[in-house]
Design a protein around this motif. Structure first.
Motif, PDB file in Angstrom:
ATOM      1  N   SER A   8      52.421  21.217  40.058  1.00 23.47           N
ATOM      2  CA  SER A   8      53.005  21.824  41.247  1.00 23.47           C
ATOM      3  C   SER A   8      54.496  22.025  41.058  1.00 23.47           C
ATOM      4  CB  SER A   8      52.740  20.962  42.488  1.00 23.47           C
ATOM      5  OG  SER A   8      53.429  19.727  42.386  1.00 23.47           O
ATOM      6  N   VAL A   9      55.031  22.950  41.837  1.00 22.61           N
ATOM      7  CA  VAL A   9      56.459  23.204  41.955  1.00 22.61           C
ATOM      8  C   VAL A   9      56.708  23.463  43.439  1.00 22.61           C
ATOM      9  CG1 VAL A   9      56.667  24.204  39.623  1.00 22.61           C
ATOM     10  CG2 VAL A   9      56.170  25.702  41.578  1.00 22.61           C
ATOM     11  N   PRO A  10      57.982  23.534  43.866  1.00 24.34           N
ATOM     12  CA  PRO A  10      58.202  23.918  45.265  1.00 24.34           C
ATOM     13  C   PRO A  10      57.521  25.249  45.569  1.00 24.34           C
ATOM     14  CG  PRO A  10      60.233  23.097  44.298  1.00 24.34           C
ATOM     15  CD  PRO A  10      59.242  23.189  43.172  1.00 24.34           C
ATOM     16  N   ASN A  11      56.742  25.294  46.625  1.00 29.11           N
ATOM     17  CA  ASN A  11      56.029  26.490  47.098  1.00 29.11           C
ATOM     18  C   ASN A  11      54.833  26.884  46.247  1.00 29.11           C
ATOM     19  OD1 ASN A  11      57.909  27.133  49.328  1.00 29.11           O
ATOM     20  ND2 ASN A  11      59.356  27.514  47.654  1.00 29.11           N
ATOM     21  N   GLY A  12      54.370  26.007  45.359  1.00 28.49           N
ATOM     22  CA  GLY A  12      53.208  26.363  44.550  1.00 28.49           C
ATOM     23  C   GLY A  12      52.437  25.156  44.055  1.00 28.49           C
ATOM     24  N   LYS A  13      51.083  25.263  44.090  1.00 28.22           N
ATOM     25  CA  LYS A  13      50.209  24.232  43.542  1.00 28.22           C
ATOM     26  C   LYS A  13      49.147  24.914  42.692  1.00 28.22           C
ATOM     27  CE  LYS A  13      50.629  20.931  47.379  1.00 28.22           C
ATOM     28  NZ  LYS A  13      49.887  20.153  48.406  1.00 28.22           N
ATOM     29  N   LEU A  14      48.996  24.442  41.456  1.00 29.96           N
ATOM     30  CA  LEU A  14      48.039  25.032  40.525  1.00 29.96           C
ATOM     31  C   LEU A  14      46.867  24.085  40.311  1.00 29.96           C
ATOM     32  CD1 LEU A  14      47.298  27.310  38.497  1.00 29.96           C
ATOM     33  CD2 LEU A  14      48.623  26.044  36.779  1.00 29.96           C
ATOM     34  N   TYR A  15      45.652  24.637  40.476  1.00 31.00           N
ATOM     35  CA  TYR A  15      44.410  23.907  40.216  1.00 31.00           C
ATOM     36  C   TYR A  15      43.584  24.698  39.201  1.00 31.00           C
ATOM     37  CZ  TYR A  15      45.293  21.115  44.443  1.00 31.00           C
ATOM     38  OH  TYR A  15      45.833  20.271  45.381  1.00 31.00           O
TER      39      TYR A  15
ATOM     40  N   TYR B 149      53.085  29.259  48.801  1.00 33.19           N
ATOM     41  CA  TYR B 149      53.610  29.030  50.140  1.00 33.19           C
ATOM     42  C   TYR B 149      54.985  29.695  50.268  1.00 33.19           C
ATOM     43  CZ  TYR B 149      50.107  25.275  49.921  1.00 33.19           C
ATOM     44  OH  TYR B 149      48.942  24.561  49.750  1.00 33.19           O
ATOM     45  N   GLY B 150      55.403  29.937  51.530  1.00 35.81           N
ATOM     46  CA  GLY B 150      56.748  30.402  51.772  1.00 35.81           C
ATOM     47  C   GLY B 150      56.868  31.904  51.900  1.00 35.81           C
ATOM     48  N   THR B 151      58.050  32.413  51.595  1.00 34.33           N
ATOM     49  CA  THR B 151      58.323  33.844  51.664  1.00 34.33           C
ATOM     50  C   THR B 151      57.713  34.551  50.461  1.00 34.33           C
ATOM     51  OG1 THR B 151      60.371  33.696  50.387  1.00 34.33           O
ATOM     52  CG2 THR B 151      60.517  33.318  52.785  1.00 34.33           C
TER      53      THR B 151
ATOM     54  N   GLN C 229      56.928  32.740  46.924  1.00 33.01           N
ATOM     55  CA  GLN C 229      55.578  32.713  46.366  1.00 33.01           C
ATOM     56  C   GLN C 229      55.579  33.246  44.937  1.00 33.01           C
ATOM     57  OE1 GLN C 229      53.346  34.973  49.259  1.00 33.01           O
ATOM     58  NE2 GLN C 229      53.134  33.251  50.656  1.00 33.01           N
ATOM     59  N   GLY C 230      56.262  34.379  44.732  1.00 35.67           N
ATOM     60  CA  GLY C 230      56.333  34.937  43.393  1.00 35.67           C
ATOM     61  C   GLY C 230      57.030  34.002  42.430  1.00 35.67           C
ATOM     62  N   TYR C 231      58.137  33.413  42.872  1.00 36.03           N
ATOM     63  CA  TYR C 231      58.904  32.519  41.998  1.00 36.03           C
ATOM     64  C   TYR C 231      58.052  31.317  41.587  1.00 36.03           C
ATOM     65  CZ  TYR C 231      63.053  30.230  40.085  1.00 36.03           C
ATOM     66  OH  TYR C 231      63.968  29.641  39.228  1.00 36.03           O
ATOM     67  N   ALA C 232      57.295  30.768  42.526  1.00 38.65           N
ATOM     68  CA  ALA C 232      56.441  29.620  42.210  1.00 38.65           C
ATOM     69  C   ALA C 232      55.378  30.002  41.185  1.00 38.65           C
ATOM     70  CB  ALA C 232      55.794  29.093  43.494  1.00 38.65           C
ATOM     71  N   GLN C 233      54.775  31.177  41.348  1.00 39.39           N
ATOM     72  CA  GLN C 233      53.779  31.612  40.364  1.00 39.39           C
ATOM     73  C   GLN C 233      54.424  31.786  38.991  1.00 39.39           C
ATOM     74  OE1 GLN C 233      50.124  34.725  39.619  1.00 39.39           O
ATOM     75  NE2 GLN C 233      51.411  35.084  41.392  1.00 39.39           N
ATOM     76  N   GLY C 234      55.609  32.380  38.961  1.00 40.21           N
ATOM     77  CA  GLY C 234      56.301  32.553  37.695  1.00 40.21           C
ATOM     78  C   GLY C 234      56.597  31.237  37.008  1.00 40.21           C
ATOM     79  N   GLN C 235      57.023  30.251  37.784  1.00 41.98           N
ATOM     80  CA  GLN C 235      57.306  28.936  37.212  1.00 41.98           C
ATOM     81  C   GLN C 235      56.045  28.263  36.663  1.00 41.98           C
ATOM     82  OE1 GLN C 235      59.382  27.227  40.752  1.00 41.98           O
ATOM     83  NE2 GLN C 235      60.939  26.604  39.266  1.00 41.98           N
TER      84      GLN C 235
ATOM     85  N   SER D 264      54.797  32.075  55.047  1.00 43.53           N
ATOM     86  CA  SER D 264      55.683  31.314  55.924  1.00 43.53           C
ATOM     87  C   SER D 264      55.649  31.841  57.351  1.00 43.53           C
ATOM     88  CB  SER D 264      57.119  31.361  55.396  1.00 43.53           C
ATOM     89  OG  SER D 264      57.572  32.700  55.273  1.00 43.53           O
ATOM     90  N   THR D 265      55.289  33.096  57.535  1.00 47.69           N
ATOM     91  CA  THR D 265      55.162  33.674  58.871  1.00 47.69           C
ATOM     92  C   THR D 265      53.711  33.558  59.332  1.00 47.69           C
ATOM     93  OG1 THR D 265      54.799  35.854  57.876  1.00 47.69           O
ATOM     94  CG2 THR D 265      57.050  35.285  58.526  1.00 47.69           C
ATOM     95  N   PRO D 266      53.477  33.433  60.631  1.00 46.90           N
ATOM     96  CA  PRO D 266      52.096  33.295  61.112  1.00 46.90           C
ATOM     97  C   PRO D 266      51.241  34.485  60.712  1.00 46.90           C
ATOM     98  CG  PRO D 266      53.670  32.742  62.831  1.00 46.90           C
ATOM     99  CD  PRO D 266      54.471  33.340  61.713  1.00 46.90           C
ATOM    100  N   GLY D 267      50.027  34.201  60.331  1.00 44.36           N
ATOM    101  CA  GLY D 267      49.117  35.259  59.927  1.00 44.36           C
ATOM    102  C   GLY D 267      47.971  34.689  59.126  1.00 44.36           C
ATOM    103  N   PRO D 268      47.041  35.541  58.709  1.00 38.13           N
ATOM    104  CA  PRO D 268      45.886  35.079  57.952  1.00 38.13           C
ATOM    105  C   PRO D 268      46.279  34.459  56.610  1.00 38.13           C
ATOM    106  CG  PRO D 268      45.552  37.312  58.774  1.00 38.13           C
ATOM    107  CD  PRO D 268      46.996  36.982  58.987  1.00 38.13           C
ATOM    108  N   VAL D 269      45.463  33.528  56.147  1.00 37.67           N
ATOM    109  CA  VAL D 269      45.560  33.009  54.780  1.00 37.67           C
ATOM    110  C   VAL D 269      44.577  33.815  53.939  1.00 37.67           C
ATOM    111  CG1 VAL D 269      45.371  30.980  53.300  1.00 37.67           C
ATOM    112  CG2 VAL D 269      46.119  30.726  55.678  1.00 37.67           C
TER     113      VAL D 269
END
Length: 432
Positions: A56-63, A78-80, A84-90, A223-228
């Motif tokens: 994991s990293v801030p805003n991201g969890k990998l399984y 998670y997040g903006t 979200q993109g930055y977490a995937q990149g990391q 981070s804003t309300p809406g569907p997952v």
């Protein structure tokens, strides 16, 4: 040749037929069928264990889900959009660094060999100019119409992985310049075992494509309300071609061959972005409205389901086309009407192939997501690249992917590999 490409950029993008067209098909029984339709079911036991945590990293969890040679990422973001993109990149930097180079090499090799999925003009253009030129041309034509959130997410992926953002952008344009044969099936009501929606999306595209090494289910917790959203695709690809949301909107796509001339456009929002927009809708009405009002480009078929109304619709869309069908209104010669079942097989529409219709009639009244996965996709032979089924009422998905290019054991197409059962409800509710 370079001048030809520049003078005809409009025709290029207009001719780009949707990649990753969705393929869905239903379970085939081996009795009372046309002899040409009888083929083995998939008898490999379904993998049912929960995904295993990797890092994991801030805003991201990998399984990691699945087992053996049939594993795939389950990535929570998670997040903006940028976060979200930055977490995937990391989390997946080593994978992302090679994605575009591998894909470019694949496109150029396929062009040299005159692969059937590339139009002749595109083969000539790739040989003369290289794949990066055409991918960047497509991005530049669509960028003014792309929602800002997707541009920010791609920038985040690039920054997190330490790569040029142009590589991420070009990689995400690949679906805009390819074609595939696919099937869409949405069964509900009297056709299914629980009266709710069972949805099959099988993607028939060259399973030796290098992205087959990086299958991924991306769960977007905004981070804003809406569907997952659950986006079933590949690492680094921000658009949607197969997905289900926790508001139980489901979506999938299929190429539209032999469409009327001059209905496509070079300039507009990439179709995979439009499908992600629709997937994030609250209900069927909103999903259809978002697709109808979008700046559309390519000619594709789309399947959209909604558990709140227990309905499933098929759409034919392009820049200058928008039509909506249900199981009753799609009355084509050679396409039997089956109560509460909307379907398009993997062939050119209208299709006169009898097999999918016969499979659906054979299992009518007892169709469910597991049967769609194990007893229909394999006999019908659809879902080369990935084969996915959803039960909207439970949030259960069955997912299989093509054999990874680095693997030699087992069959190649997804529909004859091991399926993994995912509980999407559990994934949607995973806290940061």
């Amino acid at each position: 040749m370079r001048n030809f490409v520049r003078r005809n950029s409009l025709h290029m993008r207009t001719s780009l037929i949707a990649l990753f067209a969705c393929a869905a098909f239903l379970v085939a029984a081996v009795t009372a069928l046309d002899p040409s339709c009888v083929a083995p079911n998939n008898t490999i036991p379904v993998w049912t264990a929960a995904p295993v945590f990797v890092s994991s990293v801030p805003n991201g969890k990998l399984y990691q889900a699945g087992t053996g040679n049939d594993t795939f990422n389950v990535l929570h973001l998670y997040g903006t959009p940028y976060q979200q993109g930055y977490a995937q990149g990391q989390l997946l930097s080593s994978t992302i660094k090679g994605l575009t180079n591998d894909l470019v090499a694949f496109i150029e090799q396929e062009a040299e060999q005159a692969a059937s999925w590339l139009p002749v003009w595109l083969i000539d253009a790739v040989v003369a100019n290289g794949a990066p030129f055409l991918l960047e041309l497509t991005f530049n034509a669509t960028k003014p119409f792309a929602p800002q959130r997707y541009l920010e997410e791609m920038q985040g992926i690039a920054d997190g992985a330490g790569v040029d953002v142009k590589d991420v952008q070009n990689y995400n344009m690949f679906p805009e310049m390819t074609k595939a044969a696919c099937t869409i099936v949405g069964a509900t009501g009297s056709a299914t075992s629980n009266g709710k929606i069972s949805h099959l999306r099988g993607l028939d595209f060259t399973p030796t494509c290098p992205i087959a090494s990086f299958p991924q289910v991306t769960i977007y917790h905004d981070s804003t309300p809406g569907p997952v959203l659950a986006n079933v695709g590949w690492t680094g690809m921000v658009g949607v071609l197969t997905g289900l949301s926790n508001t139980s909107i489901g979506i999938g796509e299929k190429v539209w061959i032999n469409h009327p001339k001059d209905i496509e456009s070079t300039y507009g929002e990439p179709w995979m972005f439009i499908l992600r927009d629709a997937l994030a809708s609250a209900n069927m009405t909103q999903a259809l409205s978002r697709i109808q009002n979008a700046n559309r480009t390519c000619a594709i078929h789309v399947g959209v389901g909604d558990s709140t109304t227990n309905t499933f619709n098929g759409l034919t869309i392009a820049a200058k086309a928008y039509d909506v069908y249900n199981w009753q209104s799609l009355n084509w010669t050679g396409h039997p009407i089956i109560q509460d079942v909307f379907y398009w097989d993997k062939h050119v529409q209208p299709s006169h192939n009898p097999c999918l219709g016969e499979y659906l009639q054979e299992f009518w009244g007892n169709i469910d997501a597991e049967k769609l996965a194990l007893n229909i996709a394999a006999p019908f032979g659809t879902g080369d690249m990935h084969c996915v089924t959803f039960d909207y009422s439970t949030g259960i998905a069955f997912i299989a992917n093509a054999r990874k290019p680095s693997v030699t054991a087992g069959t190649l197409p997804a529909y004859y590999r091991q399926f993994t059962r995912l509980d999407l409800n559990a994934l949607w509710n995973l806290a940061q």
